[in-house]
Scaffold this active site. Structure first.
Site, PDB file in Angstrom:
ATOM      1  N   PHE A  12       0.651  -1.186   0.160  1.00  0.00           N
ATOM      2  CA  PHE A  12       0.013   0.043   0.033  1.00  0.00           C
ATOM      3  C   PHE A  12       0.967   1.344  -0.101  1.00  0.00           C
ATOM      4  CE2 PHE A  12       1.114  -0.085   4.522  1.00  0.00           C
ATOM      5  CZ  PHE A  12       1.182   1.302   4.926  1.00  0.00           C
ATOM      6  N   GLU A  69       9.165  -4.082  12.806  1.00  0.00           N
ATOM      7  CA  GLU A  69       9.150  -2.786  11.957  1.00  0.00           C
ATOM      8  C   GLU A  69       7.661  -2.151  12.424  1.00  0.00           C
ATOM      9  OE1 GLU A  69       7.956  -3.666   7.887  1.00  0.00           O
ATOM     10  OE2 GLU A  69       9.229  -1.964   7.251  1.00  0.00           O
ATOM     11  N   LYS A 121      -1.019  -7.258  -9.291  1.00  0.00           N
ATOM     12  CA  LYS A 121      -1.949  -7.308  -8.012  1.00  0.00           C
ATOM     13  C   LYS A 121      -1.726  -6.209  -7.096  1.00  0.00           C
ATOM     14  CE  LYS A 121      -2.957  -8.596  -4.330  1.00  0.00           C
ATOM     15  NZ  LYS A 121      -3.623  -7.240  -3.338  1.00  0.00           N
ATOM     16  N   CYS A 177       9.628   1.842   3.364  1.00  0.00           N
ATOM     17  CA  CYS A 177      10.572   0.636   3.568  1.00  0.00           C
ATOM     18  C   CYS A 177      11.938   1.353   3.889  1.00  0.00           C
ATOM     19  CB  CYS A 177      10.540  -0.370   2.592  1.00  0.00           C
ATOM     20  SG  CYS A 177      11.361   0.228   1.159  1.00  0.00           S
TER      21      CYS A 177
HETATM   22  P1  NAD Z   1       1.756  -6.514   2.884  1.00  0.00           P
HETATM   23  O1  NAD Z   1       2.668  -7.572   3.076  1.00  0.00           O
HETATM   24  O2  NAD Z   1       0.354  -6.793   4.105  1.00  0.00           O
HETATM   25  O3  NAD Z   1       0.879  -6.560   1.373  1.00  0.00           O
HETATM   26  C1  NAD Z   1       1.527  -6.605   0.430  1.00  0.00           C
HETATM   27  C2  NAD Z   1       0.801  -7.500  -0.560  1.00  0.00           C
HETATM   28  O4  NAD Z   1       0.647  -8.679  -0.474  1.00  0.00           O
HETATM   29  C3  NAD Z   1      -0.482  -6.660  -1.048  1.00  0.00           C
HETATM   30  O5  NAD Z   1      -0.760  -6.733  -2.288  1.00  0.00           O
HETATM   31  C4  NAD Z   1      -1.560  -7.601  -0.342  1.00  0.00           C
HETATM   32  O6  NAD Z   1      -2.793  -7.915  -0.821  1.00  0.00           O
HETATM   33  C5  NAD Z   1      -0.945  -8.911  -0.298  1.00  0.00           C
HETATM   34  N1  NAD Z   1      -1.146  -9.981   1.012  1.00  0.00           N
HETATM   35  C6  NAD Z   1      -1.116  -9.474   1.980  1.00  0.00           C
HETATM   36  N2  NAD Z   1      -1.217 -10.544   2.915  1.00  0.00           N
HETATM   37  C7  NAD Z   1      -1.470 -11.754   1.973  1.00  0.00           C
HETATM   38  C8  NAD Z   1      -1.416 -13.147   2.351  1.00  0.00           C
HETATM   39  N3  NAD Z   1      -1.595 -13.616   3.549  1.00  0.00           N
HETATM   40  N4  NAD Z   1      -1.210 -13.857   1.207  1.00  0.00           N
HETATM   41  C9  NAD Z   1      -1.273 -13.208  -0.056  1.00  0.00           C
HETATM   42  N5  NAD Z   1      -0.863 -12.181  -0.313  1.00  0.00           N
HETATM   43  C10 NAD Z   1      -0.969 -11.173   0.776  1.00  0.00           C
HETATM   44  O7  NAD Z   1       2.307  -5.155   2.977  1.00  0.00           O
HETATM   45  P2  NAD Z   1       1.925  -3.634   3.294  1.00  0.00           P
HETATM   46  O8  NAD Z   1       1.255  -3.755   4.555  1.00  0.00           O
HETATM   47  O9  NAD Z   1       0.812  -3.502   2.092  1.00  0.00           O
HETATM   48  O10 NAD Z   1       2.986  -2.677   3.020  1.00  0.00           O
HETATM   49  C11 NAD Z   1       4.018  -2.560   3.931  1.00  0.00           C
HETATM   50  C12 NAD Z   1       5.067  -3.485   4.040  1.00  0.00           C
HETATM   51  O11 NAD Z   1       5.771  -3.391   2.795  1.00  0.00           O
HETATM   52  C13 NAD Z   1       6.121  -3.254   4.985  1.00  0.00           C
HETATM   53  O12 NAD Z   1       6.521  -4.265   5.697  1.00  0.00           O
HETATM   54  C14 NAD Z   1       7.133  -2.470   4.300  1.00  0.00           C
HETATM   55  O13 NAD Z   1       8.534  -2.405   4.800  1.00  0.00           O
HETATM   56  C15 NAD Z   1       7.042  -3.194   3.022  1.00  0.00           C
HETATM   57  N6  NAD Z   1       7.567  -2.601   1.617  1.00  0.00           N
HETATM   58  C16 NAD Z   1       9.154  -2.987   1.202  1.00  0.00           C
HETATM   59  C17 NAD Z   1       9.632  -2.470   0.097  1.00  0.00           C
HETATM   60  C18 NAD Z   1      10.984  -2.876  -0.253  1.00  0.00           C
HETATM   61  O14 NAD Z   1      11.551  -2.358  -1.175  1.00  0.00           O
HETATM   62  N7  NAD Z   1      11.409  -3.828   0.567  1.00  0.00           N
HETATM   63  C19 NAD Z   1       9.085  -1.237  -0.271  1.00  0.00           C
HETATM   64  C20 NAD Z   1       7.828  -0.804   0.150  1.00  0.00           C
HETATM   65  C21 NAD Z   1       7.171  -1.713   1.155  1.00  0.00           C
END
Ligand code: NAD
Length: 498
Positions: free
Chosen positions: A148, A382, A172, A280
């Protein structure tokens, strides 16, 4: 109420049996619904992408690049609209949304270089009358799953390069702020992209699992939290797909005793609290070397934080806005509670933000916590909120040990005037992206982005040159034309040039 749907085979559709609320975090109100794709909807998208693939694969790279040139223009013409959509669903202030979009556009610019980037390697006469070359072929239908916190930029890390390399794409996005991502992808049709090459399916685990389990998907790029990244990587790999899964982070800044403290405080202020700490690469831990540096850092930071402006996304005078959901707001408050209970000092407390007229928004005030120790829950997790924690150590080596012992290794930074110390730090620290007096060392589009340790699962980093490798497979061809007059009989030993 508006339902945000999918983009499949060039058509918008809201077909779905399940939906989820989308909030405006600045006000706390439900503003839209998002359709959650079923397995059948995702399979429709994959079928459309597969049908589009043969023609797109054979389209000359320069023609594919021209679509990206037009796409870049359209993105620039729609900056205000895109930033407003990001703000409404993410809560990001317009100047910050414009920054993320610009970083995304730079990835489109890099993708415009595809004809140059896809040039292979050629060797003439590797043996008499034998030539050999390597070329980079697309994989087929590939998928991206995004978080997000950067609804414009992170998807743009992925699909411009994937598409320009000749693949078809299924995205997605995050179901929490889907509108800007869907709108941006819809511009590709106007840019001349054939239907089916780019598809967007909104959804949750059902959509993700369909992508992970469908054998027609050849590669998966993921960005999100570490537990989900690990799940994506292990499932995709077990199913024989190429996978890169970027996860969470805990980014430390070392503040050396010789640092320009006013500069360090100014840089830390933006990097810890910008985007409500929901980056991140946010600097969420300052490790001060020596008590004098720590005392100076804490008192100057406390003073600087008095000027922080927090409020709704549409007021460009604000420094940062709300966090994404009420649930996440409560989680951040919980981490501040736990730090207090475990003995840390709450220097500036953001647990009672008072935003006039926006009492139901999901705000967390800027928070400064001193005397944090490695055993604390708030240190190990985090937090992903506007919370800066200060730790105190006696030596630079102790600061580096702290960083190296943390499970994450995304970004880090050192504030110092000592070039030798900075060089030692950047050479030895176990972190993928390092800043020297640069608080957010996010690589530009023509380098690649990726953390170490449990911040990235997979071998290749995101965007930049690694993306060209990730979205292509190398084929090496060796040729001889017997008609040139050179003929050999059967040869049973391994061919060599000896
Ligand atoms: P999230 O892991 O909750 O969701 C990411 C994606 O995974 C979404 O599209 C979501 O629909 C999907 N998802 C969520 N739960 C799932 C499940 N159980 N099974 C399959 N798919 C699932 O992450 P978020 O809250 O949207 O984003 C924040 C996180 O992303 C933080 O941890 C941040 O550090 C990380 N992030 C990392 C980077 C990087 O480059 N390393 C960049 C941006 C964000």
């Amino acid at each position: 109420m508006t339902v945000v749907g999918h983009l499949i085979n060039g058509q918008m559709t809201t077909e779905s049996t399940r939906t989820q609320d989308v909030y405006n975090p600045s006000t706390g109100e439900v503003s839209k619904q998002v359709a959650l794709a079923s397995q059948a909807t995702v399979e429709d998208a994959i079928t459309a992408a597969q049908a589009a693939y043969p023609a797109w694969r054979n389209t000359p790279a320069i023609k594919r690049a021209r679509v990206m040139f037009k796409f870049k223009d359209l993105l620039e013409q729609n900056v205000d609209k895109i930033c407003a959509l990001i703000g409404e669903e993410h809560g990001k202030i317009s100047h910050d949304a414009a920054g993320e979009l610009q970083r995304g556009i730079e990835n489109v610019e890099y993708a415009c270089c595809a004809p140059e980037l896809l040039k292979g390697e050629h060797s003439k006469n590797v043996a008499p009358n034998i030539d050999s070359w390597s070329e980079f072929q697309p994989l087929g239908v590939v998928a991206g799953i995004t978080p997000f916190n950067f609804p414009a930029m992170v998807p743009l890390w992925m699909y411009p390069m994937a598409i320009v390399c000749g693949n078809c794409f299924i995205l997605k996005p995050s179901e929490r702020d889907p509108s800007s991502t869907l709108f941006i992808a819809s511009l590709l049709k106007e840019a001349g992209l054939p239907d089916g090459v780019m598809n967007v399916v909104n959804g949750d685990k059902e959509a993700v699992d369909t992508l992970l389990n469908d054998e027609r998907i050849k590669a998966v790029s993921f960005v999100g939290s570490t537990p989900i990244a690990e799940y994506i990587y292990s499932t995709a790999s077990t199913n024989g797909k190429r996978c890169q899964a970027l996860g969470g982070a805990k980014n430390h800044a070392i503040v050396m005793p010789d640092a320009d403290m006013d500069n360090a405080v100014a840089q830390l202020l933006g990097a810890a609290f910008g985007s409500s700490g929901e980056r991140c690469m946010a600097l969420s831990v300052a490790v001060a070397v020596g008590d004098a540096a720590a005392d100076s850092l804490v008192s100057k930071m406390q003073e600087a934080m008095k000027s922080l402006k927090i409020g709704p996304c549409h007021d460009a005078g604000n420094d940062f806005g709300p966090v994404i959901t009420q649930q996440h707001q409560q989680k951040v408050f919980g981490y501040i509670d736990s730090a207090e209970q475990q003995g840390a000092t709450i220097v500036v407390d953001g647990r009672n933000p008072n935003i006039d007229g926006y009492e139901n928004g999901f705000y967390v005030g800027g928070t400064l916590i001193d005397r944090v120790t490695p055993d604390m829950e708030s240190y190990n997790a985090e937090i992903f909120g506007p919370v800066l924690q200060v730790m105190r150590v006696d030596t630079m080596q102790a600061a580096m040990d702290l960083i190296d012992n943390h499970e994450y290794g995304n970004g880090t930074c050192i504030f110092t005037r000592d070039g030798e110390a900075a060089r030692y730090f950047s050479d030895h620290i176990q972190v993928g992206m390092v800043g020297i007096n640069i608080p957010l060392p996010v690589p530009v589009a023509y380098h690649s982005f990726g953390g170490w340790k449990r911040s990235l699962f997979g071998d290749l980093h995101a965007y930049g040159p690694d993306a060209v490798r990730f979205y292509t497979k190398r084929k090496t061809i060796t040729q001889r034309w017997p008609s040139a007059g050179v003929r050999e009989g059967a040869q049973f030993s391994m061919p060599t040039m000896s």
